[in-house]
Scaffold this active site. Structure first.
Site, PDB file in Angstrom:
ATOM      1  CG  ASP A 212      32.313  43.129  30.977  1.00 54.67           C
ATOM      2  OD1 ASP A 212      33.425  43.598  30.669  1.00 54.67           O
ATOM      3  OD2 ASP A 212      31.936  43.412  32.167  1.00 54.67           O
ATOM      4  CB  SER A 213      35.683  40.527  32.554  1.00 54.15           C
ATOM      5  OG  SER A 213      35.464  41.777  32.948  1.00 54.15           O
TER       6      SER A 213
ATOM      7  CD  GLU B  17      31.780  43.586  40.325  1.00 56.39           C
ATOM      8  OE1 GLU B  17      31.737  42.554  40.833  1.00 56.39           O
ATOM      9  OE2 GLU B  17      31.789  43.823  39.023  1.00 56.39           O
TER      10      GLU B  17
ATOM     11  CG  HIS C 132      33.008  48.167  36.715  1.00 60.29           C
ATOM     12  ND1 HIS C 132      33.251  47.199  35.891  1.00 60.29           N
ATOM     13  CD2 HIS C 132      32.310  47.279  37.799  1.00 60.29           C
ATOM     14  CE1 HIS C 132      33.107  45.910  36.228  1.00 60.29           C
ATOM     15  NE2 HIS C 132      32.586  45.853  37.437  1.00 60.29           N
TER      16      HIS C 132
ATOM     17  CB  CYS D 197      37.132  50.315  33.279  1.00 64.69           C
ATOM     18  SG  CYS D 197      36.646  49.327  34.427  1.00 64.69           S
TER      19      CYS D 197
ATOM     20  CB  CYS E  25      35.663  43.416  28.611  1.00 66.18           C
ATOM     21  SG  CYS E  25      36.992  43.436  29.635  1.00 66.18           S
TER      22      CYS E  25
END
Ligand code: DGL
Length: 267
Positions: free
Chosen positions: A9-10, A151, A185, A183, A72
């Site tokens: 993932d990023s 985050e 997140h 996404c 991702c």
């Protein structure tokens, strides 16, 4: 020797995918790479995302993996063909499993997709859903501020609610019955998103969708051996560990920082 499943993932968000895979396949060895030095991918151009994705994949291939999971969404949206050219092992992104789940879920064939700018502008979910359900009408909305909110650990903060109301105002008018959380997140914001969209809209979690999809490639047979977890990041292990603790509700061990070795950049 048992080969691992590689996941990249990023950054840290892909741990939602790691978690879903770990829960579904407790005996598999998993190697996770989070490109924390170069996150976010969402606002970057497709060429840059493809370059980064290839470098991440090369690193994981050097660890001797049997399947590559692109956790991702932004990489999955633009880099899958390039990644598939790298190696003969299966390369699986999150778009198809999420699209499949959305096509199965919708009744009125009006589907929303939210993701990073890169994912939404690529149109990848729209293409994948329409391949399965040509008559479906898809409404897409980038929600870039959702990533830093998660985050920061603010997924249930009142600010998250205000931002979600703002981003989803148009989506709410479209009479959709299914919304793809496109996404890494966004599954962590699902309470807030559900509240804003209303209970009648079903949320599709692309992390859970890919874990279910993986069952076509792996059997869940229990060899009695608990799978091993190995984590790599390209920067800031302590920040990764801190956010990982919140996402996984558990401490992670076996975490190493790797540098962007030259060998990643070679074909
Ligand atoms: N992992 C990215 C995705 O799923 C979100 C974070 C980023 O922009 O890099 O699209």
């Amino acid at each position: 020797m048992k080969k691992a499943i590689g996941i990249f993932d990023s950054g840290v968000g892909g741990l939602t995918v790691y978690k879903a895979i770990r829960n579904t396949f407790p005996n598999e060895d998993l190697i996770y790479f989070g490109d924390t030095a170069r996150v976010p991918y969402g606002p970057k151009s497709p060429n840059t995302i493809i370059d980064y994705s290839l470098q991440n994949a090369r690193f994981l291939l050097q660890q001797g993996i049997k399947i590559l999971i692109v956790a991702c969404n932004t990489s999955s949206a633009v880099a899958i063909p390039a990644l598939q050219n790298l190696s003969a092992i299966p390369v699986i992104g999150v778009i198809e499993p999420g699209a499949e789940q959305a096509a199965k879920t919708t009744k009125n064939k009006r589907i929303g997709v939210i993701g990073t700018e890169g994912t939404v502008h690529s149109g990848a979910y729209t293409v994948a859903i329409n391949k399965l359900l040509p008559e479906a009408v898809i409404f897409s909305q980038p929600c870039p501020l959702f990533v830093p909110l998660v985050e920061e650990g603010w997924q249930e903060h009142y600010v998250a609610n205000i931002i979600a109301e703002e981003y989803l105002a148009d989506m709410k008018k479209q009479n959709i019955d299914t919304l793809v959380l496109g996404c890494t997140h966004y599954p962590l914001l699902s309470k807030t998103i559900q509240k804003v969209m209303g209970e009648e809209v079903t949320l599709v979690d692309s992390a859970k969708a890919i874990a279910a999809y993986l069952s076509c490639y792996l059997d869940r047979e229990n060899d009695g051996q608990k799978g091993k977890d190995t984590f790599y990041v390209s920067d800031n292990e302590s920040k990764f560990s801190e956010i990982a603790q919140r996402i996984l509700q558990d401490n992670i061990s076996n975490l190493t920082r790797v540098h962007l070795y030259e060998s990643w950049f070679k074909d």
